[in-house]
Design an enzyme around this catalytic site. Structure first.
Site, PDB file in Angstrom:
ATOM      1  N   SER A   1       0.887  -2.492  -0.217  1.00  0.00           N
ATOM      2  CA  SER A   1       0.622  -1.731   0.705  1.00  0.00           C
ATOM      3  C   SER A   1       2.171  -1.675   0.776  1.00  0.00           C
ATOM      4  O   SER A   1       2.381  -0.679  -0.226  1.00  0.00           O
ATOM      5  CB  SER A   1       0.853  -3.409   1.664  1.00  0.00           C
TER       6      SER A   1
ATOM      7  N   TYR B   1       1.817   4.831   9.788  1.00  0.00           N
ATOM      8  CA  TYR B   1       1.462   3.895   8.525  1.00  0.00           C
ATOM      9  C   TYR B   1       1.828   2.842   8.201  1.00  0.00           C
ATOM     10  O   TYR B   1       0.811   1.899   7.548  1.00  0.00           O
ATOM     11  CB  TYR B   1       3.391   4.857   8.208  1.00  0.00           C
TER      12      TYR B   1
ATOM     13  N   LYS C   1      -0.679  -0.206   6.862  1.00  0.00           N
ATOM     14  CA  LYS C   1      -0.782  -1.053   5.424  1.00  0.00           C
ATOM     15  C   LYS C   1      -0.656  -2.219   5.597  1.00  0.00           C
ATOM     16  O   LYS C   1      -1.092  -3.761   5.129  1.00  0.00           O
ATOM     17  CB  LYS C   1       0.755  -1.103   4.771  1.00  0.00           C
TER      18      LYS C   1
END
Length: 313
Positions: free
Chosen positions: A160, A174, A178
């Protein structure tokens, strides 16, 4: 606590053609205790065949393609195998595992290192960049995890990011993905309690991806992040391996990451194995009452100032 062994393993690494994935591959094919002491089989996976070949050259070990390995009569001498596969495609991952089974290479450890960030303001992102964020950072991991669990892989390692604890402006492409990895890990730990499931939250480390990120990163994102002194990929890797040997499965690679994780416990996060868990839980509770509200006001003011300066230009 489930043990961690770096030798005698079959290790599959997605995103193995560069950065952290390549660094893990280099570490796991080394003969630390003399010639022949390492009995690992390492499979590096990436979409680009040419990048995989170049990665093998940098690692310093003769790599063999998986297609060639299937028909190889001298398999015992081979340590490093590479395979071009788009892991964002479930069918291609399933096909890859068929080859692995045929080659007697069902992994004992799977490292899901594939991923990447394009830091931009949300409306500055192209449709292709938005989709790339989903496929590269989530689809690659969920496909590989699903097929791996079907083949009873005993140890899955998800990657992650620290922004999963603190998503902020500039990381719309992004951070949400994650965070999704973190949620997936919590669910899989409940459904597959006999499988060791690790989630790593790396801080900044030197890589091709890190250099590219700084090209597009908005000024306000850099301001909130503050100055960054990225460690090498090898240093980041060694920190992760050390934590794994200690039996930790929620792993940060620097003090900032550890503090952010301490501040973001919540449901499904109290049964995890992390460094100094009890102390981090107490410290996180105190920080959320005292420091965090003040810091978030500072961030809000920074964004307000940035917007005002932007509007006056």
């Amino acid at each position: 606590m489930k043990g961690f062994n770096c030798n005698g393993q079959v290790i599959l690494i997605s995103g193995g053609s560069q950065g952290l994935g390549e660094s893990f591959a280099k570490r796991f094919v080394q003969d630390d205790d003399g010639p022949g002491s390492n009995t690992n089989k390492v499979i590096i996976v990436s979409r680009s065949q040419s990048k995989l070949v170049k990665a093998c050259e940098r690692i310093g070990v003769d790599g063999v393609s998986l297609d060639r390995y299937v028909n190889d009569t001298n398999r015992n001498e081979t340590k490093l195998i590479y395979h071009s596969c788009d892991t964002s495609s479930y069918d291609k991952v399933a096909l890859m595992f068929k080859l692995l089974v045929k080659s007697e290479l069902v992994p004992s450890q799977v490292y899901m290192c594939a991923g990447g960030s394009i830091p931009k303001l949300f409306l500055d992102l192209t449709p292709e960049e938005l989709q790339n964020g989903i496929t590269t950072n989530y689809s690659t991991a969920v496909n590989l995890a699903h097929v791996s669990l079907k083949h009873d892989v005993p140890h899955l390692l998800f990657f992650s990011s620290e922004v999963a604890f603190f998503p902020f402006i500039g990381y719309a492409q992004y951070a949400p993905l994650k965070q999704s990895i973190r949620s997936l890990v919590a669910i899989l730990r409940q459904e597959h309690s006999s499988t060791r499931i690790t989630c790593v939250y790396p801080g900044n480390f030197q890589s091709e991806g890190f250099d590219l990120e700084n090209i597009t990163k908005p000024a306000i994102t850099k301001e909130i992040e503050g100055p960054s002194n990225p460690v090498t990929a090898a240093q980041c890797r060694d920190k992760i391996i050390s934590s794994l040997k200690w039996g930790l499965d929620d792993i940060t690679t620097d003090s900032i990451g550890w503090l952010l994780m301490a501040c973001d416990q919540g449901l499904n996060k109290h049964s995890t194995s992390q460094f100094m868990f009890v102390f981090s839980w107490i410290l996180g509770a105190l920080l959320n009452i005292t420091i965090v509200p003040i810091y978030m006001l500072i961030c809000k003011f920074q964004i307000y100032q940035w917007k005002r300066n932007k509007d006056t230009k």
